[in-house]
Scaffold this active site. Structure first.
Site, mmCIF file in Angstrom:
data_model
loop_
_atom_site.group_PDB
_atom_site.id
_atom_site.type_symbol
_atom_site.label_atom_id
_atom_site.label_comp_id
_atom_site.label_asym_id
_atom_site.label_seq_id
_atom_site.Cartn_x
_atom_site.Cartn_y
_atom_site.Cartn_z
ATOM 1 N N ASP A 193 0.822 -1.212 0.000
ATOM 2 C CA ASP A 193 0.000 0.000 0.000
ATOM 3 C C ASP A 193 0.852 1.257 0.000
ATOM 4 O O ASP A 193 2.075 1.211 0.150
ATOM 5 C CB ASP A 193 -0.915 -0.005 1.234
ATOM 6 C CG ASP A 193 -1.893 -1.163 1.222
ATOM 7 O OD1 ASP A 193 -2.541 -1.373 0.181
ATOM 8 O OD2 ASP A 193 -2.005 -1.857 2.248
ATOM 9 N N TYR A 247 6.992 -9.762 6.989
ATOM 10 C CA TYR A 247 6.906 -8.318 7.159
ATOM 11 C C TYR A 247 7.519 -7.926 8.497
ATOM 12 O O TYR A 247 7.452 -8.692 9.471
ATOM 13 C CB TYR A 247 5.440 -7.846 7.144
ATOM 14 C CG TYR A 247 4.797 -7.808 5.783
ATOM 15 C CD1 TYR A 247 4.830 -6.644 5.014
ATOM 16 C CD2 TYR A 247 4.138 -8.918 5.271
ATOM 17 C CE1 TYR A 247 4.218 -6.597 3.763
ATOM 18 C CE2 TYR A 247 3.524 -8.883 4.024
ATOM 19 C CZ TYR A 247 3.576 -7.714 3.281
ATOM 20 O OH TYR A 247 2.978 -7.678 2.036
#
Length: 257
Positions: free
Chosen positions: A59, A117
Site C-alpha cells: 500500500d 513483514y
C-alpha cells in the site's frame, strides 16, 4: 512470420514507499512503484510486449526490501546486465537487488511459501528525523511482555476478518501465521531504541499487518485484553478497540519460494 521468444526473469526489488501510492498502477495516481518499473522495462524491451507481475501489492507509504517480480521480456539480457540497466534508469528510491532467469511456469503468487513483514517502531518520545519516514514513534510506554504474549497467540491458523479490509471477493479470511515476535533492532546506531514486529505468514489480507500492529499496541497500553484479542481471532468478530498502524513503519522483508 517472425518468430517471437519470451525470456522470463525473477527480480528482487527494493523501494522506499514514502513518495508512492503503493505498488499497483492506478488511473488517478501516476506515482506508483509499478508505473516506474514498467516504464523502465518498456525501454529495455525497446517498446515491444513485456510483462511485470508482483508478488505483493504493498500500500501507499509501505516499504520493501524483498518484493518479488516475474518479468517477461521479448529479448534475452544477462541478469547482471538487466539489474545494472534497470537501476541506471529507476529513481533513487526504487532499486533492483537481484535478477535471475526463471522457468516460464513460475507463479510469483501461488508458488510462495511465506511472506515476512517487519513493522518498526520506537517508544522514544523525541522523534529522530533520520528515520522518520521508515519508523513510527508510538507516543506511550508499552508493556512489551504482554505484546509478546499476544504474538504467541497469533501463531497458527486464525480468522482475520476483524483485522483487515476485505476486498469485493476476498475468499476465506483465514490465514496461517508461521512466526510472530517483537524484536529489538540492532542495525541502527542512533541513540534510540527501535523495536519491530516480525511476522511470517503464508498470506496476508489488506491492511492485516497494520491492524495487527495497532492491536498489539492497544494490548501494550491496556486498551485491549488478551481475551478479547483471542476471541476476535477465533470467530472473526470485533471485540475491543481497533487501531490501524500508519503505513510508514511497515516493510516487506522477504518472500520465500
Amino acid at each position: 512470420m517472425e518468430e517471437t521468444s519470451e525470456f522470463i526473469y525473477k527480480l528482487i526489488l527494493s523501494y522506499k514507499g514514502t513518495h508512492y501510492y503503493g505498488w499497483q498502477s492506478q488511473a488517478k495516481h501516476e506515482e506508483t512503484v509499478q508505473n516506474h518499473v514498467e516504464k523502465v522495462i518498456s525501454k529495455i524491451s525497446r517498446y515491444k510486449v513485456s510483462k511485470v507481475i508482483a508478488a505483493s501489492r504493498t500500500d501507499a507509504g509501505v516499504h520493501a526490501s524483498g518484493q518479488v517480480l516475474k518479468v517477461t521480456l521479448p529479448r534475452e539480457i544477462e541478469p547482471d546486465i538487466l539489474t545494472t540497466g534497470m537501476n541506471s534508469m529507476l529513481p533513487s528510491d526504487i532499486k533492483v537487488i537481484k535478477s535471475e532467469f526463471i522457468h516460464k511456469d513460475f507463479n510469483v503468487n501461488r508458488d510462495s511459501k511465506f511472506k515476512e513483514y517487519h513493522y518498526y517502531f520506537t517508544i522514544n518520545q523525541n522523534e529522530n528525523a533520520a528515520f522518520f519516514d521508515s519508523t513510527y514513534t508510538f507516543p506511550k510506554e508499552l508493556n512489551l511482555k504482554k505484546i509478546q504474549e499476544a504474538c504467541n497467540i497469533l501463531i497458527g491458523d486464525h480468522n482475520f476478518k476483524s483485522f483487515c479490509v476485505p476486498g469485493p471477493n476476498p475468499g476465506t479470511l483465514h490465514r496461517k501465521i508461521l512466526q510472530c515476535s517483537i524484536e529489538k533492532s540492532n542495525f541502527l546506531t542512533f541513540n534510540t531504541d527501535i523495536y519491530y514486529l516480525k511476522i511470517q505468514g503464508e498470506g496476508f489480507l489488506r491492511y492485516m499487518v497494520r491492524y495487527l500492529m495497532g492491536a498489539l499496541w492497544d494490548i501494550g497500553v491496556g486498551k485491549l485484553s488478551l481475551e478479547d484479542f483471542t476471541l476476535s481471532l477465533k470467530n472473526g468478530e470485533m471485540y475491543g478497540v481497533r487501531t490501524k498502524a500508519p503505513a510508514r513503519g511497515l516493510h516487506l522483508i522477504n518472500i520465500e519460494y
